[in-house]
Structure formats: structure tokens, C-alpha cells
Design an enzyme around this catalytic site. Structure first.
Site, PDB file in Angstrom:
ATOM      1  N   LYS A  97      19.677  72.177  39.137  1.00  0.00           N
ATOM      2  CA  LYS A  97      20.420  71.187  39.932  1.00  0.00           C
ATOM      3  C   LYS A  97      20.467  69.902  39.113  1.00  0.00           C
ATOM      4  CE  LYS A  97      20.776  70.006  44.805  1.00  0.00           C
ATOM      5  NZ  LYS A  97      22.239  70.103  44.815  1.00  0.00           N
TER       6      LYS A  97
ATOM      7  N   GLU B 235      30.099  80.560  44.014  1.00  0.00           N
ATOM      8  CA  GLU B 235      29.713  79.732  45.162  1.00  0.00           C
ATOM      9  C   GLU B 235      30.827  78.725  45.395  1.00  0.00           C
ATOM     10  OE1 GLU B 235      26.268  77.264  44.376  1.00  0.00           O
ATOM     11  OE2 GLU B 235      26.879  76.892  42.307  1.00  0.00           O
TER      12      GLU B 235
ATOM     13  N   ARG C 133      11.957  73.835  43.563  1.00  0.00           N
ATOM     14  CA  ARG C 133      13.215  73.937  42.810  1.00  0.00           C
ATOM     15  C   ARG C 133      13.364  72.776  41.844  1.00  0.00           C
ATOM     16  NH1 ARG C 133      18.748  74.539  46.118  1.00  0.00           N
ATOM     17  NH2 ARG C 133      18.382  72.323  46.514  1.00  0.00           N
TER      18      ARG C 133
HETATM   19  N1  PXG Z   1      25.536  75.052  45.482  1.00  0.00           N
HETATM   20  C1  PXG Z   1      25.625  73.864  44.861  1.00  0.00           C
HETATM   21  C2  PXG Z   1      26.367  73.761  43.585  1.00  0.00           C
HETATM   22  C3  PXG Z   1      24.979  72.748  45.401  1.00  0.00           C
HETATM   23  O1  PXG Z   1      25.043  71.564  44.783  1.00  0.00           O
HETATM   24  C4  PXG Z   1      24.242  74.132  47.257  1.00  0.00           C
HETATM   25  C5  PXG Z   1      24.880  75.201  46.652  1.00  0.00           C
HETATM   26  C6  PXG Z   1      23.479  74.355  48.521  1.00  0.00           C
HETATM   27  O2  PXG Z   1      22.080  74.311  48.280  1.00  0.00           O
HETATM   28  P1  PXG Z   1      21.053  73.813  49.385  1.00  0.00           P
HETATM   29  O3  PXG Z   1      19.738  73.887  48.720  1.00  0.00           O
HETATM   30  O4  PXG Z   1      21.453  72.414  49.755  1.00  0.00           O
HETATM   31  O5  PXG Z   1      21.158  74.734  50.549  1.00  0.00           O
HETATM   32  C7  PXG Z   1      24.281  72.874  46.618  1.00  0.00           C
HETATM   33  C8  PXG Z   1      23.591  71.679  47.186  1.00  0.00           C
HETATM   34  C9  PXG Z   1      27.490  67.100  48.738  1.00  0.00           C
HETATM   35  C10 PXG Z   1      26.353  67.657  47.984  1.00  0.00           C
HETATM   36  O6  PXG Z   1      27.684  65.883  48.658  1.00  0.00           O
HETATM   37  C11 PXG Z   1      25.974  68.971  48.168  1.00  0.00           C
HETATM   38  C12 PXG Z   1      24.897  69.474  47.470  1.00  0.00           C
HETATM   39  C13 PXG Z   1      24.258  68.674  46.602  1.00  0.00           C
HETATM   40  C14 PXG Z   1      24.664  67.390  46.408  1.00  0.00           C
HETATM   41  C15 PXG Z   1      25.715  66.855  47.101  1.00  0.00           C
HETATM   42  O7  PXG Z   1      28.204  67.826  49.423  1.00  0.00           O
HETATM   43  N2  PXG Z   1      24.587  70.784  47.741  1.00  0.00           N
END
Ligand code: PXG
Length: 288
Positions: free
Chosen positions: A149, A182, A50
């Protein structure tokens, strides 16, 4: 604590980047959040895939190979004696001039922070979260693609602040069409009549690694999975709802916009999938 910064391990106090880094000046860069469970870097290959996809999207050259990155991440965990923890991997455009053009940035910067992470307070896992829909919409794929991301999280931060203003820890973000995209840092799922539904990524969701894991685990358990358009109506009337994310894992949602979802308690399928997730986390990934 030792931080990996452009090829060397430096002390926390010395882990500094230039004020001319375009990551700071313009949010020009990308990142990943990765978990370590029992010395296993969970689904590291998928996180790196990713990251490289995000880099390609923003025309960023990561100044090392996937193999070198994997080694740098594992070494960061080893030097910090991380057995269970959280890795923040950041790649910025690097140092340049005061101007938008990345042509002034000869080399991207790579930062790896191996630390621990605080999940939501435990009671929210046993009782479920109460969340709200907020006015700030998810940026559309034609503007800043949510599949990237990127270091530009203002959209999500504004939504998180609006959630807090309404007394909630998380928020649902809709896309321009009004479909559910989301949450601010988590993907969303519902269960209705035995089927697991989640918004298609085309609705403005990040292709979450935890999201993908849960879809695989559900299919393996014989639970049908559908990616589709969802409105708030479907979530209000679902049997169960939960969020997924690297930090949050699976967390039940029992209320949205003041409407109680299902029984108002974390549901059986949510619990089953969270248990299946815990089963696999220390077995799927790169061993330290
Ligand atoms: N959507 C968004 C916008 C994200 O940033 C997820 C979904 C979940 O993806 P993963 O790959 O982790 O299952 C994310 C990722 C936080 C934090 O502090 C959370 C994310 C990234 C950075 C910080 O809560 N989540």
C-alpha cells in the site's frame, strides 16, 4: 484538530513536512486507511501487520514498535475526540537529498490524521453502483507489487479519472493478462449460484482488510468462498456483485460496462453480508 507528526501532536496548520521528503519527491512511502466505529479501531492489528509487511517490501524501517504505533493511533483518536471516524496513517521515507537513493534519508516520518470520512452517497448503497472497466491496467507484481500500500497511487488515480470520464464513480482494473484485479480503491466480489468469488491477490489486488473480513463472515454464514481468476464475462453474468473497502464498507454494483448484473438491484447475499459486517465492526479491534 491535532495531527500526530513524528512523535508530537501539532495543530492542523502546523502539520507540515519538508519539500525534500522522499514521500513527496518520489512517492516513496506507505499508508493505511483505518476506520473507527463506536470507539473501536476496526481490526487495527491487521492494518498494522499490513503496514509492516509493506514496509518490509520496500526496505523501510518504521521508527517505532507496533505497540507504540497502536498507542499513537489510539491517542490521536482520543485527543481529537473521535468516536466514529477514519484514520490516515502515513509513513514516508523521510527527508533526504534530491536523488533517488533513500540512503540520504536517515529517518522515516510518521503521520497520523484522525478525521471523518465521506462514503459514497447513500443512494448508491440502496440502488447500487454502475461501474466501468478502464484502459489503465493494474501494475504487475513484478513492477510495483499491488500488495504494497505505497504512496504511489498514480496507477489507481488514472483509472479513477478514466471512470469519471465515463460517468462512473468506480472502475474495474484488469491485470496484464486481462483478468480482473480490483477497483481503484476497493476489492471486488461476485456471487454466483450461492458461491462467493473474488480475484486471487496474485491477480494484482491489495489484500484488503474488508475483503478478508467479508470472506470470514461469509464462511461463518455457510457461504462457500473461492479466490480465483475472474474475467469481465463472469462479472457481467453474476447473480450479484459488490465492492469492499475501508471507506466504502460493502457497496453493491448493479451494472458493469452497460451490462445489468443479476436483477439490477442490490442482491440478498450482499445485503446479508453488509448486515453481518455492521454487526461486527464495533466489536473487532482496539478499544479507545
Ligand atoms: N484496493 C486498493 C487499491 C486500495 O487502495 C482497497 C483495495 C481496500 O482495502 P481495505 O483494506 O481498505 O479493505 C484499498 C484501500 C479512497 C481510498 O479514498 C481507498 C483506499 C485507500 C485510500 C484511499 O477511496 N482503499
Amino acid at each position: 484538530m491535532k495531527i500526530y507528526l513524528d512523535g508530537a501532536f501539532v495543530d492542523r496548520e502546523d502539520a507540515k513536512i519538508s519539500v525534500f521528503d522522499h514521500g513527496l519527491l518520489y512517492g516513496d512511502g506507505i499508508f493505511e486507511g483505518i476506520r473507527v466505529y463506536k470507539k473501536c479501531v476496526y481490526r487495527l492489528d491487521e492494518h498494522l501487520e499490513r503496514l509492516w509487511h509493506s514496509a518490509k517490501d520496500i526496505l523501510l524501517t518504521i521508527p517505532m514498535t507496533v505497540k507504540e504505533m497502536e498507542e499513537a493511533i489510539c491517542e490521536s483518536c482520543r485527543v481529537n475526540a473521535i468516536e466514529d471516524g477514519y484514520i490516515r496513517l502515513v509513513v514516508t521515507r523521510g527527508k533526504g537529498d534530491l536523488g533517488l537513493s533513500p540512503n540520504s534519508c536517515p529517518r522515516a516520518s510518521v503521520i497520523i490524521i484522525a478525521d471523518t470520512i465521506r462514503l459514497y452517497p447513500e443512494e448508491h448503497y440502496s440502488e447500487g453502483l454502475s461501474i466501468v472497466t478502464v484502459p489503465t491496467r493494474r501494475s504487475g507484481p513484478a513492477a510495483l507489487n499491488p500488495a504494497v500500500k505505497s504512496l504511489n497511487y498514480l496507477n489507481n488515480i488514472l483509472a479513477k479519472m478514466e471512470a469519471a470520464q465515463n460517468g462512473a464513480l468506480e472502475a474495474i482494473m484488469l491485470n496484464d493478462q486481462g483478468f480482473v484485479a480490483e477497483c481503484t480503491g476497493d476489492n471486488i466480489f461476485i456471487i454466483h449460484k450461492g458461491i462467493l468469488y473474488t480475484p486471487d491477490v496474485a491477480n494484482g489486488a491489495l489484500r484488503g482488510i474488508t475483503r478478508g473480513a467479508v470472506m470470514e463472515l461469509a464462511e461463518a454464514a455457510g457461504i462457500p468462498v473461492k479466490e480465483c481468476n475472474l474475467t469481465r464475462h463472469e462479472i457481467w453474468n453474476a447473480d450479484e456483485c459488490f465492492l469492499t473497502g475501508t471507506a466504502a464498507e460493502l457497496i453493491p454494483v448493479v451494472k458493469l460496462d452497460g451490462r445489468v448484473i443479476g436483477s439490477g438491484k442490490p442482491g440478498a447475499v450482499t445485503k446479508q453480508l453488509h448486515a453481518a459486517f455492521h454487526e461486527e465492526v464495533s466489536t473487532r479491534g482496539s478499544m479507545l
